[in-house]
Scaffold this motif. Structure first.
Motif, mmCIF file in Angstrom:
data_model
loop_
_atom_site.group_PDB
_atom_site.id
_atom_site.type_symbol
_atom_site.label_atom_id
_atom_site.label_comp_id
_atom_site.label_asym_id
_atom_site.label_seq_id
_atom_site.Cartn_x
_atom_site.Cartn_y
_atom_site.Cartn_z
ATOM 1 N N THR A 1 0.819 -1.220 0.000
ATOM 2 C CA THR A 1 0.000 0.000 0.000
ATOM 3 C C THR A 1 0.850 1.267 0.000
ATOM 4 O O THR A 1 0.542 2.237 -0.709
ATOM 5 N N TYR A 2 1.927 1.288 0.770
ATOM 6 C CA TYR A 2 2.795 2.474 0.846
ATOM 7 C C TYR A 2 3.427 2.766 -0.513
ATOM 8 O O TYR A 2 3.395 3.902 -0.991
ATOM 9 N N LYS B 1 -2.294 13.164 -0.342
ATOM 10 C CA LYS B 1 -3.127 14.321 0.025
ATOM 11 C C LYS B 1 -2.456 15.631 -0.379
ATOM 12 O O LYS B 1 -3.078 16.527 -0.956
ATOM 13 N N SER C 1 -15.168 6.689 6.561
ATOM 14 C CA SER C 1 -14.040 5.781 6.285
ATOM 15 C C SER C 1 -14.278 4.362 6.806
ATOM 16 O O SER C 1 -13.507 3.455 6.497
ATOM 17 N N GLN D 1 2.583 15.033 7.747
ATOM 18 C CA GLN D 1 1.647 14.042 8.282
ATOM 19 C C GLN D 1 2.218 13.309 9.486
ATOM 20 O O GLN D 1 1.527 13.053 10.469
ATOM 21 N N SER E 1 -8.614 0.544 2.739
ATOM 22 C CA SER E 1 -8.021 1.051 3.981
ATOM 23 C C SER E 1 -8.801 2.245 4.515
ATOM 24 O O SER E 1 -8.945 3.263 3.831
ATOM 25 N N THR F 1 -7.855 4.204 6.953
ATOM 26 C CA THR F 1 -6.914 5.291 7.212
ATOM 27 C C THR F 1 -6.577 6.041 5.930
ATOM 28 O O THR F 1 -6.570 7.276 5.906
ATOM 29 N N VAL F 2 -6.306 5.307 4.845
ATOM 30 C CA VAL F 2 -5.978 5.946 3.562
ATOM 31 C C VAL F 2 -7.192 6.718 3.039
ATOM 32 O O VAL F 2 -7.059 7.852 2.554
ATOM 33 N N LEU G 1 0.831 4.036 -2.936
ATOM 34 C CA LEU G 1 0.455 5.434 -2.660
ATOM 35 C C LEU G 1 1.471 6.413 -3.239
ATOM 36 O O LEU G 1 1.098 7.437 -3.831
ATOM 37 N N GLY H 1 -0.273 8.264 2.606
ATOM 38 C CA GLY H 1 -1.557 8.954 2.492
ATOM 39 C C GLY H 1 -1.382 10.461 2.561
ATOM 40 O O GLY H 1 -2.034 11.219 1.832
ATOM 41 N N MET I 1 -7.535 9.914 5.107
ATOM 42 C CA MET I 1 -6.488 10.883 4.813
ATOM 43 C C MET I 1 -6.728 11.575 3.473
ATOM 44 O O MET I 1 -6.587 12.794 3.355
ATOM 45 N N THR I 2 -7.093 10.808 2.455
ATOM 46 C CA THR I 2 -7.342 11.383 1.127
ATOM 47 C C THR I 2 -8.548 12.315 1.174
ATOM 48 O O THR I 2 -8.520 13.414 0.617
#
Length: 450
Positions: free
Chosen positions: A24-25, A325, A399, A57, A365, A367-368, A28, A321, A371-372
């Motif tokens: 995921t990282y 953003k 979310s 962040q 996710s 959290t993602v 992103l 994230g 954040m977005t």
């Protein structure tokens, strides 16, 4: 044009994570670069924008999450969570066993990240269900509801803390409003929804679960664990400190920041800041769950190291994230969203919730997604004069919606309770969606009052 690039960017992110099983990282950061190029940002400035997004962040959040993970692991390894669960269940008895599970999960959930809370509580839930003679899902649904609500609404959890930082909301106010909304959300999505779930998926309540997915669970002797009072105090210590700061500000200054703070104002603001509150709470936990019980410093430090390892990837994902953003903001997407809805009658709170819901369904996710969404609604929130704490909770609620096959929580719930995909959709996915809708309703009601 900017919105088209955003849609393509989200599709790319979805493709990388789901189709190509990319981390995921990494996905992103790749998406952030691609979207930045698509938005026409000068290539020389893209790296700076991504660095600023990650740095901005993770500045305070690295402290909060690191200390939070350490505190939670200390409570868990010492048997504090085990003591809390068993004491509440014995006190409430078999008739009110669901309420006992909700309370235990809520208290433990404040101190532990969602995934850790599930791993820790599932074996306890299985044992209690067997002892009480009830289906494991009868207790599993209230447990999941309580853990999910703390994850979505209450600092110092990742999503609400991260959104609060991004939107400039005071963590104490988010916590205060979050608890008000959390209580009905947990009850409706937990004990109340369990009755409906029994009708929707009756076969799911015949399942015996799958503890093998947890490995070898740690066993505790109740008389060797910390006392109930000390375990609860340690788990809630950061919440207590942030609550003291919030109540002080409301009572003494009417909720406003004083122009010329006095000595007491500075002291209260210091201990109520999330990073300092977590540091003080961690030091207390090291004493209460460690030195006080004559546990060697080396063993305590080993626990802290293991805790940090468990959240390393989570921190990177949150940083990613933040990068995504920042690119959206620097590339003008935020302004495009603001202009698109400038003449709209839709409440910015509902809009923030809707954006988070769409991102959650697309990306998995929470959290993602949060954040977005926070990056997209920031201009709208500022122009409409919306209460930042309520916007944090609206996005947090969105979310959590419609968790399905692209969310790790979906698979954890399915695996531990040994359900089919259909049964998981009818239980887990529905309870998450109920929390989301009830959360939005609570935010809109609070908006009429505050």
């Amino acid at each position: 044009m900017e919105l088209l690039v955003l849609v393509i960017g989200i599709a790319l992110l979805l493709l990388l994570i789901i189709k190509f099983k990319m981390n995921t990282y990494v996905a992103l950061i790749i998406t952030a670069v691609a979207v930045a190029l698509g938005l026409g940002m000068p290539p020389a400035k893209i790296a700076t924008s991504i660095q600023n997004g990650i740095g901005g962040q993770l500045g305070e959040l690295a402290l909060v999450f690191g200390f939070g993970a350490m505190l939670g692991r200390l409570v868990a390894d010492a048997g504090g969570a085990y003591r809390i669960a068993h004491t509440l269940i014995n006190a409430f008895g078999k008739k009110r066993i669901q309420i006992a599970v909700v309370l235990a999960s809520f208290i433990i959930g404040i101190a532990l990240f969602f995934e850790v809370g599930i791993v820790l509580l599932v074996p306890i839930i299985f044992a209690i269900a067997a002892e009480a003679g009830v289906p494991i899902l009868t207790l599993g649904i209230p447990m999941a509801a309580a853990l999910s609500v703390t994850h979505g609404f209450l600092p110092p959890h990742p999503a609400p803390t991260a959104i609060a930082t991004a939107l400039g909301a005071q963590a104490g106010m988010v916590l205060a409003y979050g608890i008000i909304i959390a209580i009905p959300a947990v009850y409706i999505a937990g004990p109340l929804f369990t009755r409906l779930a029994k009708k929707l998926a009756p076969d799911a309540f015949k399942r015996r679960g799958n503890l093998s997915a947890l490995g070898t669970p740690k066993k505790f002797k109740l008389d060797e664990t910390p006392s109930f009072g000390l375990s609860v105090l340690t788990s809630l210590f950061p919440v207590i400190l942030m609550a003291i700061a919030t109540v002080y500000q409301l009572v003494v200054h009417g909720g406003k920041v004083p122009k010329v703070p006095g000595l007491m104002d500075n002291v209260i603001a210091f201990i109520g800041a999330p990073s300092i509150a977590m540091l003080i709470s961690l030091l207390f936990a090291m004493w209460a769950m460690g030195w006080h019980r004559r546990i060697a410093s080396k063993q305590i430090m080993n626990t802290l190291e293991e805790a940090v390892k468990s959240i390393a990837m989570l921190l990177l994902v949150i940083g990613g994230g933040g990068a995504f953003k920042q690119v959206l903001i620097d590339g003008g997407v935020g302004d495009s969203v603001k202009n698109l809805f400038m003449g709209s009658n839709i409440s910015p709170l509902i809009l923030g919730w809707l954006i988070a819901v769409v991102l959650r369904i697309a990306l998995g996710s929470a959290t993602v997604a949060a954040m977005t969404a926070s990056g997209l609604v920031l201009p709208l929130m500022q122009s409409a004069g919306v209460n930042p704490a309520l916007m944090v909770l609206a996005i947090g609620a969105g979310s959590l919606a419609a968790s399905h096959v692209n969310d790790a929580g979906f698979w954890m719930f399915r695996e531990y309770f040994d359900l089919t995909i259909k049964q998981t959709l009818l239980t887990w996915t529905l309870l998450e969606s109920i929390i989301s809708v009830v959360g939005l309703g609570g935010v809109l009601l609070l908006n009429l009052v505050v």
